[in-house]
Design an enzyme around this catalytic site. Sequence first.
Site, PDB file in Angstrom:
ATOM      1  N   HIS A 151       0.834  -1.218   0.000  1.00  0.00           N
ATOM      2  CA  HIS A 151       0.000   0.000   0.000  1.00  0.00           C
ATOM      3  C   HIS A 151       0.864   1.262   0.000  1.00  0.00           C
ATOM      4  O   HIS A 151       0.426   2.314   0.460  1.00  0.00           O
ATOM      5  CB  HIS A 151      -0.940   0.051   1.208  1.00  0.00           C
ATOM      6  CG  HIS A 151      -1.742  -1.197   1.411  1.00  0.00           C
ATOM      7  ND1 HIS A 151      -3.026  -1.336   0.982  1.00  0.00           N
ATOM      8  CD2 HIS A 151      -1.404  -2.373   1.998  1.00  0.00           C
ATOM      9  CE1 HIS A 151      -3.475  -2.545   1.290  1.00  0.00           C
ATOM     10  NE2 HIS A 151      -2.502  -3.200   1.905  1.00  0.00           N
ATOM     11  N   SER A 272      14.630  21.539 -16.083  1.00  0.00           N
ATOM     12  CA  SER A 272      13.410  22.313 -16.269  1.00  0.00           C
ATOM     13  C   SER A 272      13.781  23.598 -16.992  1.00  0.00           C
ATOM     14  O   SER A 272      14.874  24.140 -16.798  1.00  0.00           O
ATOM     15  CB  SER A 272      12.815  22.640 -14.898  1.00  0.00           C
ATOM     16  OG  SER A 272      12.008  23.792 -14.985  1.00  0.00           O
ATOM     17  N   LYS A 278      16.058  21.672 -10.982  1.00  0.00           N
ATOM     18  CA  LYS A 278      15.343  20.426 -11.251  1.00  0.00           C
ATOM     19  C   LYS A 278      16.174  19.403 -12.023  1.00  0.00           C
ATOM     20  O   LYS A 278      16.916  19.740 -12.928  1.00  0.00           O
ATOM     21  CB  LYS A 278      14.067  20.709 -12.069  1.00  0.00           C
ATOM     22  CG  LYS A 278      12.992  21.433 -11.303  1.00  0.00           C
ATOM     23  CD  LYS A 278      12.255  20.559 -10.282  1.00  0.00           C
ATOM     24  CE  LYS A 278      11.439  19.479 -10.920  1.00  0.00           C
ATOM     25  NZ  LYS A 278      10.140  19.900 -11.422  1.00  0.00           N
ATOM     26  N   GLU A 285       9.465   8.200 -16.105  1.00  0.00           N
ATOM     27  CA  GLU A 285       8.066   8.625 -16.252  1.00  0.00           C
ATOM     28  C   GLU A 285       7.465   8.101 -17.552  1.00  0.00           C
ATOM     29  O   GLU A 285       6.315   7.682 -17.610  1.00  0.00           O
ATOM     30  CB  GLU A 285       7.987  10.163 -16.238  1.00  0.00           C
ATOM     31  CG  GLU A 285       8.374  10.776 -14.904  1.00  0.00           C
ATOM     32  CD  GLU A 285       8.522  12.290 -15.028  1.00  0.00           C
ATOM     33  OE1 GLU A 285       9.652  12.762 -15.212  1.00  0.00           O
ATOM     34  OE2 GLU A 285       7.507  12.993 -14.958  1.00  0.00           O
TER      35      GLU A 285
END
Length: 455
Positions: A151, A272, A278, A285
Site C-alpha cells: 500500500h 526544467s 530540477k 516517467e
Amino acid sequence: MSRFSEPQDPIFARLNASIGYDWRLAPYDIAQSRAHASMLAAQQIISVSDRDQLIAGLNQVEAELDSGSFVFEPSDEDIHMAIERRLTAVAGPVGGKLHTARSRNDQVATDVAMFVRAHAGQAAAQLHQLMAVVVELAEGHIDWPMPGYTHLQRAQPVYLGHHLLAYFWMFSRDLGRFGSVVAATDHLPLGAGALAGVNFDTDRRAVAAELGFPSIAENSIDAVSNRDFVLDYLAAAATCATHLSRLGAEIVLWSSEEFGFCEVADGFASGSSIMPQKKNPDAAELLRAKAPRIAGHLVALHGVMHGLPLTYNKDMQEDKEHLFDTVDTLELCLAAAKGMLAGIEFRSARLAAAAQDELLAATDIADLLVRRGVPFREAHGVVAGLVALAVGQGRTLSQLTPEEIAAQSTHLDAEYYEVLSQGRWLESKASEGGTALARVREQLEHARALLAASV
Ligand code: ARG
C-alpha cells in the site's frame, strides 16, 4: 482490363491504402517472393529462366528499397502491389508470373508472421540484456537494507538486491511469453491462396524450409484468417510494458527528494526550462506512461478481429499500425530501461535510514510471541497495542520499558529488544525466496543460471 468502369474515389483510395505503413514489410515480402519463385520453378510451374529473371528483378527492387531510391507511386495501394509493379517494370512481363498460385491474402499473412517472428526474437534479445543488467545491479546492492512496501506504506525490511531481483523474474516471464509468440508463427500461411488452396502442384514445405518456418498451416481457411500471432505479440508486449511501467513508477518515486533512494544518470534525466534546480526522471516517467498505449493496441486489435467472419476481411489490414507502433514503443522502452538501470545510483544512507524504522519489525515481534505459544491473531493484537502506545507518545518500540512491554504480554522479555536490532528482522526471513542474505544469494545464482540457459 478491369471489372470497374469508374476510377477509385480519391477519398476511398486514402482510406483503403496501407502503403503509408506496410512498406515496413518489404524485406519479408521480397524474401517470400524469392522463395515462392524458386518453388514455382522447382515444381515446373514456371521455367528456370522465368525464375532467374524474377529473382534478379526482386534483387534489384530490394536494392532500390534499401538505398531509398525506390519511387512509390500514388497508385501503389500496398507494399505487395508496389513491389510487383516495380518488378514488372524492371524484369518485364515475366513479373506478372510471380503471383501465380498466390493471393495477397496468404502473402500478407506470411509477411506479418515473418515480421512478428523477427520482432519477438528482438524483444527476447533485449529482455535478456535487461535481465543481465538487473542481475548486476542486484549483486552490487545485495545487502543494502531498505523498507519493503505494501500500500506504499512501510511494511517489512528487505534487501535492495532482493527487491531488484523481483524485476528479473517479471522479465524472465516476459522472455517466456515472447518465446511462445515465436512458436505462434511456426506455421507458414503461404500456399493457402485466397482461402481455398491453389490450382497448382505447389510445395509449401519447401517454401517453409527456405523462409525458416518449422511447418505449414494445415488449413487454408485458417491460414488466411489467422492473426493470433499478432494478438500474442501484442499481449506479450502489453504485459512486458506493464512491468516496465512499474519499474518506471518506482524509480520516479525513489528519485524524489521525499524518498531520496536513488538518482538516475544525467543521460536519462532532463532539466526544467524555468527551475534551475530540477533533475527530472523523464525516462522513468515515460516507461510508466507507455504501457497503456500498448495495452490499447492489444484491445484495439481484439476489437478488429472479434466477430469477423472467415476468411480474410479488409478489417485485418488494421493489424499493422497497432503492431508497428507496439514494436517501436516496446523496443525503445526496453533499450531505455536498460540504459537507465545501467547508470542508476542508489543512496545507501537514505535507504538505511528508512530501513531503520523499528515499526518494520512489528511482524517479527508478533512472531516472537507465536514462538512462545501465543496464537498469531492474539500476538497481532498485543503488538498493535505496543505500536499504539509508542506512536501515541512519539517514542520508538525499543524505547518502551520492560515493565510497559510486560504489561502488554507476560510472554515478552529481553528478547523483545534483541528482535528490534535490525539485522535480525532481515536475516530471520530465511524461508525459500525470502530476504535473508543467504536466500537472496541463492536466488541470484538461480537468476544467473536462467540467464546462461536462455542465451
Ligand atoms: N494491404 C492488405 C492488408 O494489409 C493486403 C491484403 C489485401 N487482400 C485483399 N484481398 N484485398 O490486409
